[in-house]
Design a protein around this motif. Sequence first.
Motif, mmCIF file in Angstrom:
data_model
loop_
_atom_site.group_PDB
_atom_site.id
_atom_site.type_symbol
_atom_site.label_atom_id
_atom_site.label_comp_id
_atom_site.label_asym_id
_atom_site.label_seq_id
_atom_site.Cartn_x
_atom_site.Cartn_y
_atom_site.Cartn_z
ATOM 1 N N UNK A 89 38.037 44.296 51.373
ATOM 2 C CA UNK A 89 39.214 43.994 52.190
ATOM 3 C C UNK A 89 40.354 44.965 51.867
ATOM 4 N N UNK A 90 41.168 45.243 52.880
ATOM 5 C CA UNK A 90 42.286 46.170 52.759
ATOM 6 C C UNK A 90 43.491 45.455 52.154
ATOM 7 N N UNK A 91 44.027 45.993 51.060
ATOM 8 C CA UNK A 91 45.205 45.400 50.430
ATOM 9 C C UNK A 91 46.436 45.598 51.309
ATOM 10 N N UNK A 92 47.221 44.536 51.431
ATOM 11 C CA UNK A 92 48.493 44.555 52.148
ATOM 12 C C UNK A 92 49.576 44.433 51.089
ATOM 13 N N UNK A 93 50.550 45.345 51.122
ATOM 14 C CA UNK A 93 51.538 45.444 50.055
ATOM 15 C C UNK A 93 52.966 45.215 50.536
ATOM 16 N N UNK A 94 53.860 44.953 49.582
ATOM 17 C CA UNK A 94 55.277 44.739 49.886
ATOM 18 C C UNK A 94 55.967 46.038 50.291
ATOM 19 N N UNK A 95 55.392 47.166 49.964
ATOM 20 C CA UNK A 95 55.900 48.496 50.300
ATOM 21 C C UNK A 95 54.858 49.492 49.843
ATOM 22 N N UNK A 96 55.029 50.771 50.167
ATOM 23 C CA UNK A 96 54.081 51.754 49.655
ATOM 24 C C UNK A 96 53.958 51.634 48.130
ATOM 25 N N UNK A 97 52.750 51.430 47.643
ATOM 26 C CA UNK A 97 52.438 51.215 46.224
ATOM 27 C C UNK A 97 53.074 49.937 45.668
ATOM 28 N N UNK A 98 53.545 49.046 46.537
ATOM 29 C CA UNK A 98 54.202 47.812 46.094
ATOM 30 C C UNK A 98 53.220 46.743 45.667
ATOM 31 N N UNK A 99 53.763 45.582 45.377
ATOM 32 C CA UNK A 99 52.942 44.434 44.983
ATOM 33 C C UNK A 99 51.988 44.059 46.114
ATOM 34 N N UNK A 100 50.776 43.620 45.756
ATOM 35 C CA UNK A 100 49.801 43.169 46.747
ATOM 36 C C UNK A 100 50.197 41.779 47.217
ATOM 37 N N UNK A 101 50.390 41.644 48.556
ATOM 38 C CA UNK A 101 50.762 40.364 49.152
ATOM 39 C C UNK A 101 49.549 39.595 49.641
ATOM 40 N N UNK A 102 48.480 40.315 49.963
ATOM 41 C CA UNK A 102 47.274 39.694 50.504
ATOM 42 C C UNK A 102 46.288 40.778 50.874
ATOM 43 N N UNK A 103 45.301 40.404 51.663
ATOM 44 C CA UNK A 103 44.273 41.343 52.095
ATOM 45 C C UNK A 103 43.868 41.005 53.519
ATOM 46 N N UNK A 104 43.344 42.007 54.237
ATOM 47 C CA UNK A 104 42.739 41.784 55.542
ATOM 48 C C UNK A 104 41.332 42.360 55.510
ATOM 49 N N UNK A 105 40.410 41.663 56.165
ATOM 50 C CA UNK A 105 39.021 42.106 56.213
ATOM 51 C C UNK A 105 38.879 43.282 57.162
ATOM 52 N N UNK A 106 37.903 44.150 56.870
ATOM 53 C CA UNK A 106 37.597 45.246 57.790
ATOM 54 C C UNK A 106 37.306 44.668 59.164
ATOM 55 N N UNK A 107 37.814 45.342 60.191
ATOM 56 C CA UNK A 107 37.637 44.891 61.568
ATOM 57 C C UNK A 107 38.803 44.075 62.093
ATOM 58 N N UNK A 108 39.667 43.588 61.220
ATOM 59 C CA UNK A 108 40.822 42.797 61.649
ATOM 60 C C UNK A 108 41.750 43.670 62.488
#
Length: 105
Positions: free
Chosen positions: A47-66
């Motif tokens: 899954x692709x990490x979703x962050x608070x900013x570039x190189x920021x804290x990881x807020x969650x993830x999204x699966x490939x294809x989302x």
Amino acid sequence: MTASPAIRRPPAGHVACGLLAGVLAVMASLPASAQSRCRAADPTGTPLNVRSGPYGDILGQVKNGTLVRIEADATDGKGKTWAYVVAIDTGQPLGWVFRDYLACS
């Protein structure tokens, strides 16, 4: 898709405030044409990490294809491009992802 919390902002005086101000300035300067419809496409298959900013804290993830929509993008000091994305199905702001891991039409 893994749900992610609302976008978090650093407390006043925090070191990241300067970075956040710079990112927001870039976002404000982007034309409306910066928006794109994309699919998460992390080449590692994870899954692709979703962050608070570039190189920021990881807020969650999204699966490939989302499906996501790019609302803004920014280039970091290393020349890498990041995208601020929103979930297409819900309109929920997700956060920042590494732009190379999106396949856009």
